[in-house]
Design an enzyme around this catalytic site. Structure first.
Site, PDB file in Angstrom:
ATOM      1  N   PRO A 129      56.004  43.682  28.173  1.00 21.30           N
ATOM      2  CA  PRO A 129      57.085  44.538  28.971  1.00 21.30           C
ATOM      3  C   PRO A 129      57.292  45.906  29.101  1.00 21.30           C
ATOM      4  CG  PRO A 129      58.017  42.361  28.021  1.00 21.30           C
ATOM      5  CD  PRO A 129      56.425  42.595  27.450  1.00 21.30           C
ATOM      6  N   SER A 133      50.901  50.924  31.853  1.00 19.66           N
ATOM      7  CA  SER A 133      50.238  51.782  31.894  1.00 19.66           C
ATOM      8  C   SER A 133      50.212  52.521  30.510  1.00 19.66           C
ATOM      9  CB  SER A 133      50.841  53.235  32.776  1.00 19.66           C
ATOM     10  OG  SER A 133      50.710  52.588  34.113  1.00 19.66           O
ATOM     11  N   GLY A 243      36.178  45.839  34.906  1.00 19.73           N
ATOM     12  CA  GLY A 243      37.202  44.899  35.526  1.00 19.73           C
ATOM     13  C   GLY A 243      37.592  45.787  36.973  1.00 19.73           C
ATOM     14  N   ARG A 244      37.754  47.090  36.592  1.00 21.19           N
ATOM     15  CA  ARG A 244      38.102  47.941  37.666  1.00 21.19           C
ATOM     16  C   ARG A 244      37.227  48.076  39.062  1.00 21.19           C
ATOM     17  NH1 ARG A 244      40.903  52.208  33.211  1.00 21.19           N
ATOM     18  NH2 ARG A 244      42.955  50.943  33.138  1.00 21.19           N
ATOM     19  N   ARG A 269      42.595  39.727  73.294  1.00 20.71           N
ATOM     20  CA  ARG A 269      43.886  39.968  73.748  1.00 20.71           C
ATOM     21  C   ARG A 269      43.743  40.990  75.024  1.00 20.71           C
ATOM     22  NH1 ARG A 269      49.604  38.725  73.799  1.00 20.71           N
ATOM     23  NH2 ARG A 269      50.502  40.575  74.149  1.00 20.71           N
ATOM     24  N   LEU A 339      47.569  43.806  65.841  1.00 21.36           N
ATOM     25  CA  LEU A 339      48.198  42.637  66.501  1.00 21.36           C
ATOM     26  C   LEU A 339      49.728  42.730  67.219  1.00 21.36           C
ATOM     27  CD1 LEU A 339      45.528  41.301  64.694  1.00 21.36           C
ATOM     28  CD2 LEU A 339      47.125  39.453  64.368  1.00 21.36           C
ATOM     29  N   GLY A 341      53.404  42.491  67.330  1.00 22.90           N
ATOM     30  CA  GLY A 341      54.413  41.821  66.971  1.00 22.90           C
ATOM     31  C   GLY A 341      53.709  40.299  66.046  1.00 22.90           C
ATOM     32  N   GLU A 364      45.243  45.845  36.721  1.00 29.07           N
ATOM     33  CA  GLU A 364      44.103  46.604  35.874  1.00 29.07           C
ATOM     34  C   GLU A 364      44.112  48.212  36.050  1.00 29.07           C
ATOM     35  OE1 GLU A 364      40.466  44.609  35.675  1.00 29.07           O
ATOM     36  OE2 GLU A 364      41.402  42.572  35.893  1.00 29.07           O
ATOM     37  N   GLY A 365      45.372  48.846  35.983  1.00 30.72           N
ATOM     38  CA  GLY A 365      45.505  50.189  36.040  1.00 30.72           C
ATOM     39  C   GLY A 365      45.928  50.746  37.006  1.00 30.72           C
TER      40      GLY A 365
HETATM   41  C1  LIG Z   1      46.579  55.474  30.351  1.00 30.14           C
HETATM   42  C2  LIG Z   1      45.341  55.345  29.652  1.00 30.14           C
HETATM   43  C3  LIG Z   1      43.888  55.742  30.317  1.00 30.14           C
HETATM   44  C4  LIG Z   1      45.610  56.284  28.313  1.00 30.14           C
HETATM   45  O1  LIG Z   1      44.788  56.019  27.527  1.00 30.14           O
HETATM   46  P1  LIG Z   1      44.696  56.718  26.041  1.00 30.14           P
HETATM   47  O2  LIG Z   1      44.833  58.193  26.215  1.00 30.14           O
HETATM   48  O3  LIG Z   1      45.711  56.033  25.177  1.00 30.14           O
HETATM   49  O4  LIG Z   1      43.084  56.357  25.557  1.00 30.14           O
HETATM   50  P2  LIG Z   1      42.198  57.251  24.856  1.00 30.14           P
HETATM   51  O5  LIG Z   1      42.935  57.922  23.489  1.00 30.14           O
HETATM   52  O6  LIG Z   1      41.553  58.167  25.782  1.00 30.14           O
HETATM   53  O7  LIG Z   1      41.039  56.142  24.065  1.00 30.14           O
HETATM   54  C5  LIG Z   1      41.406  55.482  22.947  1.00 30.14           C
HETATM   55  C6  LIG Z   1      39.938  55.039  22.615  1.00 30.14           C
HETATM   56  O8  LIG Z   1      39.129  54.317  23.286  1.00 30.14           O
HETATM   57  C7  LIG Z   1      38.261  54.836  23.695  1.00 30.14           C
HETATM   58  N1  LIG Z   1      37.896  54.403  25.038  1.00 30.14           N
HETATM   59  C8  LIG Z   1      38.655  54.709  26.080  1.00 30.14           C
HETATM   60  N2  LIG Z   1      38.175  54.583  27.249  1.00 30.14           N
HETATM   61  C9  LIG Z   1      36.988  53.831  26.988  1.00 30.14           C
HETATM   62  C10 LIG Z   1      35.894  53.281  27.848  1.00 30.14           C
HETATM   63  N3  LIG Z   1      36.131  53.102  29.249  1.00 30.14           N
HETATM   64  N4  LIG Z   1      35.036  52.767  27.119  1.00 30.14           N
HETATM   65  C11 LIG Z   1      34.796  52.783  25.822  1.00 30.14           C
HETATM   66  N5  LIG Z   1      35.691  53.425  25.064  1.00 30.14           N
HETATM   67  C12 LIG Z   1      36.816  53.711  25.554  1.00 30.14           C
HETATM   68  C13 LIG Z   1      38.192  56.265  23.555  1.00 30.14           C
HETATM   69  O9  LIG Z   1      37.025  56.812  23.247  1.00 30.14           O
HETATM   70  C14 LIG Z   1      39.110  56.103  22.227  1.00 30.14           C
HETATM   71  O10 LIG Z   1      38.325  55.900  21.141  1.00 30.14           O
HETATM   72  P3  LIG Z   1      38.164  57.154  19.943  1.00 30.14           P
HETATM   73  O11 LIG Z   1      39.642  57.264  19.482  1.00 30.14           O
HETATM   74  O12 LIG Z   1      37.786  58.417  20.411  1.00 30.14           O
HETATM   75  O13 LIG Z   1      37.470  56.457  18.907  1.00 30.14           O
HETATM   76  C15 LIG Z   1      45.176  53.783  29.222  1.00 30.14           C
HETATM   77  O14 LIG Z   1      46.495  53.337  28.428  1.00 30.14           O
HETATM   78  C16 LIG Z   1      45.129  52.972  30.404  1.00 30.14           C
HETATM   79  O15 LIG Z   1      43.918  52.899  30.942  1.00 30.14           O
HETATM   80  N6  LIG Z   1      46.307  52.531  30.640  1.00 30.14           N
HETATM   81  C17 LIG Z   1      46.330  51.333  31.864  1.00 30.14           C
HETATM   82  C18 LIG Z   1      46.282  49.998  31.244  1.00 30.14           C
HETATM   83  C19 LIG Z   1      45.753  49.088  32.209  1.00 30.14           C
HETATM   84  O16 LIG Z   1      44.771  49.110  32.939  1.00 30.14           O
HETATM   85  N7  LIG Z   1      46.507  47.718  32.194  1.00 30.14           N
HETATM   86  C20 LIG Z   1      46.239  46.699  32.829  1.00 30.14           C
HETATM   87  C21 LIG Z   1      45.718  45.757  31.872  1.00 30.14           C
HETATM   88  S1  LIG Z   1      45.561  44.249  32.795  1.00 30.14           S
HETATM   89  C22 LIG Z   1      46.668  42.937  31.796  1.00 30.14           C
HETATM   90  O17 LIG Z   1      46.937  42.953  30.574  1.00 30.14           O
HETATM   91  C23 LIG Z   1      46.605  41.825  32.686  1.00 30.14           C
HETATM   92  C24 LIG Z   1      45.484  41.400  33.424  1.00 30.14           C
HETATM   93  S2  LIG Z   1      45.495  40.554  34.630  1.00 30.14           S
HETATM   94  O18 LIG Z   1      45.873  39.083  34.242  1.00 30.14           O
HETATM   95  O19 LIG Z   1      45.590  41.192  35.690  1.00 30.14           O
END
Ligand SMILES: CC(C)(COP(=O)(O)OP(=O)(O)OC[C@H]1O[C@@H](n2cnc3c(N)ncnc32)[C@H](O)[C@@H]1OP(=O)(O)O)[C@@H](O)C(=O)NCCC(=O)NCCSC(=O)CCS(=O)O
Length: 378
Positions: A129, A133, A243-244, A269, A339, A341, A364-365
């Site tokens: 909740p 992001s 996923g994106r 049409r 289309l 209306g 997914e972001g």
């Molecule tokens: C907004 C954000 C992008 C912010 O990210 P952060 O600044 O918190 O992350 P970092 O400090 O940059 O990275 C942390 C850590 O992870 C490594 N990292 C980052 N990206 C990658 C990658 N693509 N591949 C591999 N590793 C990665 C990075 O190097 C860092 O490691 P080190 O510390 O350097 O060792 C982020 O928070 C964000 O993306 N937010 C959006 C979240 C989102 O998309 N949520 C939806 C989830 S889907 C869900 O839960 C339901 C699914 S559904 O049913 O549809």
């Protein structure tokens, strides 16, 4: 995965999925929305087609296809029914990808085989909740007690959770370690202490369930942790990257279905003595929409191709999701406008598709999250 990847994907697979989508998904998409459910027979048929194993190697009973073919497969499914494309997309990537890329052989044997055949429908539980992001701001807590963790907390906006299967989820194992204090786990959705607290009412994709989840003193054996303690956030972000590309492909598929309908309508049409497609206002609008759609598809396939070649794809994946999801809304608006209306009536598919496609800019972001990542890469 095959050694070489065609820019057009595996046409045999795509043709088969297109036929299935046209014959089995599209005709009942409106009814599925009314019923707010996906029929178990359709899930079984998708399983038989190998769609649930599309990102899983044969070794684990999957039918792994290359990322380009996978993107085109999602486009076809989304063109038939956006809700079903979400089920397939969330199931494969991020969920199966987490188990495949970070799970042990024992975990793959126990979970991935069932996911790959569709016996289990997969869910990905990251969002909470207060943590959308800002994905590292999790509150769900997993406290180590001997050889198990006791998990308490909640999740929000989780797709497929009302379907039998498995859930990959993320929880805080070390509150002092911030982003390095999160870990990944996997459970059966029948696990004691796990429950679906609510199935949400929403604007679109009503046949796909979006759930709030609850963990109440849920005991999870240590061998159901995926990856090392503290690796959870990296696991989550790396799997969201692929996923994106999937969400971008879904956007293209839904928008294509709306545009195809609008073009057919505009040809039929008549107004002022001719087909409305011959009026420049209508023809130009549809031509522009088709151009945007093709640009979105090409960006999506470019990201998928980079992934297939093992090259860095984060930037292209974010661009594809950002551009395709926003282009898709514009294409659906143009289709509704064509289309007039009738486009506003539930009797016509463009009305539903317009609502279905909207979430692609959010889940997914969000678009803003994609821009944030892209800004960092400038
Ligand atoms: C907004 C954000 C992008 C912010 O990210 P952060 O600044 O918190 O992350 P970092 O400090 O940059 O990275 C942390 C850590 O992870 C490594 N990292 C980052 N990206 C990658 C990658 N693509 N591949 C591999 N590793 C990665 C990075 O190097 C860092 O490691 P080190 O510390 O350097 O060792 C982020 O928070 C964000 O993306 N937010 C959006 C979240 C989102 O998309 N949520 C939806 C989830 S889907 C869900 O839960 C339901 C699914 S559904 O049913 O549809």
């Amino acid at each position: 995965m095959p050694d070489t990847v065609s820019p057009h994907g595996d046409t045999l697979i795509i043709d088969m999925v297109r036929r299935f989508s046209e014959e089995r998904l599209a005709p009942l998409a409106a009814e599925r929305e009314k019923q707010k459910r996906i029929e178990p027979e359709i899930i079984a048929e998708l399983g038989e087609l190998g769609v649930f194993g599309a990102t899983t190697p044969a070794e684990w009973d999957g039918s792994e296809i290359d990322p380009v073919t996978y993107a085109l497969l999602l486009e076809e499914i989304a063109a038939g029914d956006g809700s079903i494309s979400t089920m397939v997309s969330v199931h494969n990537s991020p969920t199966c990808i987490v188990v495949n890329n970070f799970g042990t052989d024992a975990q793959k044997d126990r979970w991935l085989r069932k996911l790959a055949t569709g016996e289990h429908v997969g869910s990905f539980g990251l969002t909470e909740p207060q943590a959308g992001s800002d994905a590292s701001n999790l509150k769900t807590r997993a406290v180590k007690k001997g050889d198990r963790y006791v998990v308490n907390g909640s999740k929000q906006f989780i797709s497929n959770a009302a379907h039998p299967g498995s859930l990959v989820f993320f929880a805080v194992t070390d509150p002092a370690a911030g982003k390095k204090g999160l870990s990944a786990f996997i459970i059966d959705k029948t696990h004691p202490g796990f429950s679906v607290a609510r199935v949400e009412e929403k604007l679109g994709q009503k046949a796909s369930d979006t759930c709030a989840l609850s963990f109440d003193d849920m005991e999870v054996p240590e061998d159901q942790r995926i990856g090392a303690e503290g690796e959870g956030y990296k696991i989550a972000l790396s799997t969201l990257e692929s996923g994106r590309i999937g969400i971008a492909a879904q956007s293209v598929g839904m928008a294509r279905a709306a545009l195809d309908y609008a073009v057919g309508y505009a040809r039929e049409r008549k107004a002022f003595g001719s087909s409305i497609i011959d009026f420049q206002a209508v023809g130009f609008r549809l031509a522009e929409a088709k151009t945007r759609l093709e640009a979105a598809r090409q960006l999506t396939l470019y990201a998928a191709r980079l992934k297939a070649e093992g090259r860095p794809s984060l930037e292209a994946a974010c661009m594809a999701k950002l551009f395709a999801s926003e282009a898709a809304e514009a294409v659906c608006t143009a289709s509704i406008q064509t289309l007039g209306g009738y486009g506003f009536l539930a009797d016509y598919p463009v009305e539903r598709i317009y609502r279905d496609v909207r979430v692609c800019q959010i889940y997914e972001g969000t678009s803003d999250v994609q821009k944030l990542i892209l800004q960092r890469m400038l």
